[in-house]
Design a protein around this motif. Sequence first.
Motif, PDB file in Angstrom:
ATOM      1  N   LEU A  42       0.777  -1.314  -0.139  1.00 35.85           N
ATOM      2  CA  LEU A  42       0.117   0.017  -0.006  1.00 35.85           C
ATOM      3  C   LEU A  42       0.802   1.387   0.087  1.00 35.85           C
ATOM      4  O   LEU A  42       0.688   2.048  -0.684  1.00 35.85           O
ATOM      5  N   ALA A  66      -8.572  -1.624   0.744  1.00 36.44           N
ATOM      6  CA  ALA A  66      -9.662  -0.762   1.482  1.00 36.44           C
ATOM      7  C   ALA A  66      -9.638  -1.105   2.630  1.00 36.44           C
ATOM      8  O   ALA A  66      -9.951   0.032   3.621  1.00 36.44           O
ATOM      9  N   LEU A  69      -6.636   0.848   4.140  1.00 34.93           N
ATOM     10  CA  LEU A  69      -6.780   2.511   4.040  1.00 34.93           C
ATOM     11  C   LEU A  69      -7.961   2.829   5.330  1.00 34.93           C
ATOM     12  O   LEU A  69      -7.732   3.888   5.848  1.00 34.93           O
ATOM     13  N   ALA A  70      -8.938   2.046   5.279  1.00 33.61           N
ATOM     14  CA  ALA A  70      -9.826   2.008   6.883  1.00 33.61           C
ATOM     15  C   ALA A  70      -9.114   2.183   7.994  1.00 33.61           C
ATOM     16  O   ALA A  70      -9.626   3.287   8.671  1.00 33.61           O
ATOM     17  N   ALA A  86      -7.813   9.244   3.003  1.00 36.25           N
ATOM     18  CA  ALA A  86      -7.627   7.731   3.120  1.00 36.25           C
ATOM     19  C   ALA A  86      -8.982   7.114   3.104  1.00 36.25           C
ATOM     20  O   ALA A  86      -9.352   5.960   2.270  1.00 36.25           O
ATOM     21  N   ARG A  87      -9.921   7.686   3.705  1.00 34.83           N
ATOM     22  CA  ARG A  87     -11.399   7.003   3.784  1.00 34.83           C
ATOM     23  C   ARG A  87     -11.834   6.968   2.217  1.00 34.83           C
ATOM     24  O   ARG A  87     -12.552   5.985   1.898  1.00 34.83           O
ATOM     25  N   GLY A  90     -10.336   4.369   0.368  1.00 37.89           N
ATOM     26  CA  GLY A  90     -10.885   3.248   0.815  1.00 37.89           C
ATOM     27  C   GLY A  90     -12.163   2.860   0.349  1.00 37.89           C
ATOM     28  O   GLY A  90     -12.387   1.595  -0.049  1.00 37.89           O
ATOM     29  N   ASP A  91     -13.056   3.959   0.358  1.00 41.19           N
ATOM     30  CA  ASP A  91     -14.286   3.653  -0.047  1.00 41.19           C
ATOM     31  C   ASP A  91     -14.303   3.108  -1.548  1.00 41.19           C
ATOM     32  O   ASP A  91     -15.089   2.280  -2.064  1.00 41.19           O
ATOM     33  N   ALA A  94     -13.167  -0.539  -2.041  1.00 37.61           N
ATOM     34  CA  ALA A  94     -14.130  -1.194  -1.487  1.00 37.61           C
ATOM     35  C   ALA A  94     -15.133  -1.514  -2.716  1.00 37.61           C
ATOM     36  O   ALA A  94     -15.785  -2.392  -2.862  1.00 37.61           O
TER      37      ALA A  94
END
Length: 111
Positions: A42, A66, A69-70, A86-87, A90-91, A94
């Motif tokens: 990552l 994902a 990153l969460a 990051a959120r 990550g979303d 995902a």
Amino acid sequence: MTYVQTTHGADFFGQDTHTAKAVRDLAGYARGCLPYDVREPLARLLESAGTEAEATIPADQAETFAGLLATVASHRFTKAKAAKVARLLGDSAARAAAEGEPWTWTTTATG
């Protein structure tokens, strides 16, 4: 300025756009927040933001990213602006994984 546009984003067109610097800055948070044995793939991806015209991450790897990153987004030492990037990353990772599609990053430049 250089930007990274990701597929499976939250906007109307299914994309998210972040400055390459904001994405690259997340590598330091990943190295500080994640266990050594899982952080390097990552961190390397984040560090390379904006250096290649396009990067394609397979769905299974996007699913792993994902979750990582969460973790970075929710870590107590991650600053609010970095946590938001990051959120969002990550979303979108995902969503790509859930759809079984590759997660693609495209570099764009302005100015």
